[in-house]
Design a protein around this motif. Structure first.
Motif, short mmCIF file in Angstrom:
data_model
loop_
_atom_site.label_atom_id
_atom_site.label_comp_id
_atom_site.label_asym_id
_atom_site.label_seq_id
_atom_site.Cartn_x
_atom_site.Cartn_y
_atom_site.Cartn_z
N CYS A 1 -4.76 3.41 -1.16
CA CYS A 1 -5.30 3.12 0.17
C CYS A 1 -6.26 1.93 0.17
N CYS B 1 -7.61 0.83 5.52
CA CYS B 1 -7.32 0.43 6.91
C CYS B 1 -6.02 1.12 7.34
N CYS B 2 -6.00 2.43 7.15
CA CYS B 2 -4.78 3.22 7.36
C CYS B 2 -4.23 3.08 8.79
N CYS C 1 0.85 -1.19 0.00
CA CYS C 1 0.00 0.00 0.00
C CYS C 1 0.88 1.24 0.00
S1 FES Z 1 -2.98 4.39 3.13
FE1 FES Z 1 -2.61 2.25 3.28
S2 FES Z 1 -4.50 1.51 4.04
FE2 FES Z 1 -4.86 3.63 3.82
#
Ligand code: FES
Length: 163
Positions: free
Chosen positions: A119, A122-123, A78
């Motif tokens: 994204c 689940c940041c 991510c």
């Molecule tokens: S930025 Fe990686 S899950 Fe939101």
């Protein structure tokens, strides 16, 4: 790698001239080969009575389609803002350096493909890496190395069994 056209031709025949069937056809072709081989584009276009550029446009517009073979295991790092700041960029560079591939490339042995994703929603768990179906939150270099080593050992075991 030479593509066996017989299966594709049967599939194209099944969807021939059906309105609105280009995407389902491409999905079925991809489920056969794991990607949509570029040499099939003229055949698909002819079967669906459209121009090859239309097929190419669909394949490059939708992220679900792949124009090159992918690895047995897909590593998705991510690179959304939160994950990037929390170390996603370092993880991405680590995988790139370790495997010697760039984004969307596959290792020569066909074992790994590296992808960059936005994204995953689940940041709070960042940095996030997904390897196949395995979600790794608060991922570290050690986590990635362990998972890649596990998958490499599985490959070695499979090879040993077949010899
Ligand atoms: S930025 Fe990686 S899950 Fe939101």
């Amino acid at each position: 790698m030479k593509v066996d056209l017989a299966e594709a031709q049967k599939t194209i025949q099944k969807y021939r001239d059906r309105r609105g069937a280009v995407i389902p056809l491409l999905q079925e072709i991809q489920s056969i080969y794991g990607y949509v081989p570029q040499e099939l584009i003229p055949l698909i276009a002819k079967g669906m009575n459209v121009y090859p550029v239309d097929i190419y446009g669909i394949l490059t517009f939708y992220a679900q389609f792949y124009l090159a073979p992918r690895g047995r295991h897909i590593i998705k790092v991510c690179m959304g803002t939160a994950c990037y700041i929390m170390g996603g960029k370092d993880l991405f560079d680590h995988v790139r350096g370790t495997l010697g591939i760039e984004v969307d490339e596959t290792t020569k042995d066909g074992l790994f493909t590296l992808e960059r994703v936005a994204c995953l929603g689940c940041c709070g768990m960042g940095p996030v890496v997904v390897i196949d179906d395995k979600f790794i939150g608060r991922c570290t270099v050690k986590d990635i190395n362990e998972e890649m080593e596990r998958l490499q050992s599985e490959k070695a075991e499979r090879l040993a069994e077949t010899n």
